[in-house]
Motif scaffolding. Structure first.
Motif, PDB file in Angstrom:
ATOM      1  N   MET A  15       0.832  -1.176   0.000  1.00 48.31           N
ATOM      2  CA  MET A  15       0.000   0.000   0.000  1.00 48.31           C
ATOM      3  C   MET A  15       0.881   1.245   0.000  1.00 48.31           C
ATOM      4  SD  MET A  15      -3.337  -0.678   0.283  1.00 48.31           S
ATOM      5  CE  MET A  15      -4.255   0.325   1.384  1.00 48.31           C
ATOM      6  N   ILE A  16       0.395   2.251  -0.670  1.00 45.88           N
ATOM      7  CA  ILE A  16       1.087   3.528  -0.737  1.00 45.88           C
ATOM      8  C   ILE A  16       0.287   4.547   0.075  1.00 45.88           C
ATOM      9  CG2 ILE A  16       1.750   5.389  -2.297  1.00 45.88           C
ATOM     10  CD1 ILE A  16       2.460   3.306  -4.335  1.00 45.88           C
ATOM     11  N   PRO A  17       0.988   5.398   0.830  1.00 43.89           N
ATOM     12  CA  PRO A  17       0.267   6.417   1.606  1.00 43.89           C
ATOM     13  C   PRO A  17      -0.621   7.278   0.716  1.00 43.89           C
ATOM     14  CG  PRO A  17       2.590   6.373   2.196  1.00 43.89           C
ATOM     15  CD  PRO A  17       2.427   5.481   1.004  1.00 43.89           C
ATOM     16  N   ASP A  18      -1.699   7.815   1.293  1.00 44.17           N
ATOM     17  CA  ASP A  18      -2.625   8.626   0.510  1.00 44.17           C
ATOM     18  C   ASP A  18      -2.222  10.095   0.442  1.00 44.17           C
ATOM     19  OD1 ASP A  18      -3.137   9.218   3.141  1.00 44.17           O
ATOM     20  OD2 ASP A  18      -5.313   9.130   2.953  1.00 44.17           O
ATOM     21  N   VAL A  59       6.726   8.103  -6.436  1.00 45.81           N
ATOM     22  CA  VAL A  59       7.432   7.258  -5.481  1.00 45.81           C
ATOM     23  C   VAL A  59       8.889   7.676  -5.592  1.00 45.81           C
ATOM     24  CG1 VAL A  59       8.184   4.923  -4.905  1.00 45.81           C
ATOM     25  CG2 VAL A  59       5.846   5.319  -5.679  1.00 45.81           C
ATOM     26  N   VAL A  60       9.511   7.984  -4.456  1.00 45.69           N
ATOM     27  CA  VAL A  60      10.893   8.447  -4.435  1.00 45.69           C
ATOM     28  C   VAL A  60      11.791   7.288  -4.020  1.00 45.69           C
ATOM     29  CG1 VAL A  60      12.490  10.153  -3.516  1.00 45.69           C
ATOM     30  CG2 VAL A  60      10.055  10.708  -3.695  1.00 45.69           C
ATOM     31  N   VAL A 120       7.026   8.890  -0.641  1.00 47.03           N
ATOM     32  CA  VAL A 120       6.223   9.426  -1.740  1.00 47.03           C
ATOM     33  C   VAL A 120       6.159  10.936  -1.576  1.00 47.03           C
ATOM     34  CG1 VAL A 120       4.847   7.338  -2.071  1.00 47.03           C
ATOM     35  CG2 VAL A 120       4.049   9.082  -0.483  1.00 47.03           C
ATOM     36  N   THR A 121       6.007  11.630  -2.686  1.00 49.82           N
ATOM     37  CA  THR A 121       5.934  13.086  -2.633  1.00 49.82           C
ATOM     38  C   THR A 121       5.013  13.612  -3.718  1.00 49.82           C
ATOM     39  OG1 THR A 121       7.239  15.117  -2.481  1.00 49.82           O
ATOM     40  CG2 THR A 121       7.920  13.539  -4.144  1.00 49.82           C
ATOM     41  N   CYS A 122       4.534  14.819  -3.475  1.00 48.47           N
ATOM     42  CA  CYS A 122       3.730  15.506  -4.483  1.00 48.47           C
ATOM     43  C   CYS A 122       4.674  16.329  -5.362  1.00 48.47           C
ATOM     44  CB  CYS A 122       2.691  16.408  -3.813  1.00 48.47           C
ATOM     45  SG  CYS A 122       3.371  17.741  -2.810  1.00 48.47           S
ATOM     46  N   ASN A 123       4.160  16.856  -6.446  1.00 54.39           N
ATOM     47  CA  ASN A 123       4.983  17.642  -7.363  1.00 54.39           C
ATOM     48  C   ASN A 123       5.530  18.894  -6.683  1.00 54.39           C
ATOM     49  OD1 ASN A 123       6.076  17.909 -10.036  1.00 54.39           O
ATOM     50  ND2 ASN A 123       4.680  19.623 -10.323  1.00 54.39           N
TER      51      ASN A 123
END
Length: 93
Positions: free
Chosen positions: A1-4, A22-23, A36-39
């Motif tokens: 699972m990936i964080p939301d 995904v970093v 994980v990161t946003c733009n």
């Protein structure tokens, strides 16, 4: 699972943006997932990873941003009789 949500915290508050990447760090022999990161936070993450690599806390290597792709499915959603039988069967097992 990936964080939301994005993994970054600003002033103690977690970013509310959904993750876009995904970093990971790609070293000579392996690839390590970092988060994980946003733009919006992509550059900040790159800088922080560079600092942590310099301190030896994260393996040296190239920072990789893999675009997340949304995938939807309706294979088990409880809207047809067969789904309910399968779910019920699991519950009773």
């Amino acid at each position: 699972m990936i964080p939301d949500r994005c993994s970054i915290r600003e002033e103690g508050k977690r970013c509310v943006n959904p993750p876009g990447f995904v970093v990971s760090v790609v070293s000579e022999s392996d690839e390590y997932m970092i988060g994980v990161t946003c733009n919006k936070h992509r550059q900040a993450v790159t800088g922080k990873i560079g600092v942590l690599q310099g301190e030896g806390k994260i393996p040296s290597g190239k920072v990789n941003f893999e675009v997340l792709k949304a995938v939807g499915t309706d294979c088990v959603n409880g809207s047809c009789g067969d789904d309910l039988v399968q779910i019920d069967g699991i519950r009773n097992a």
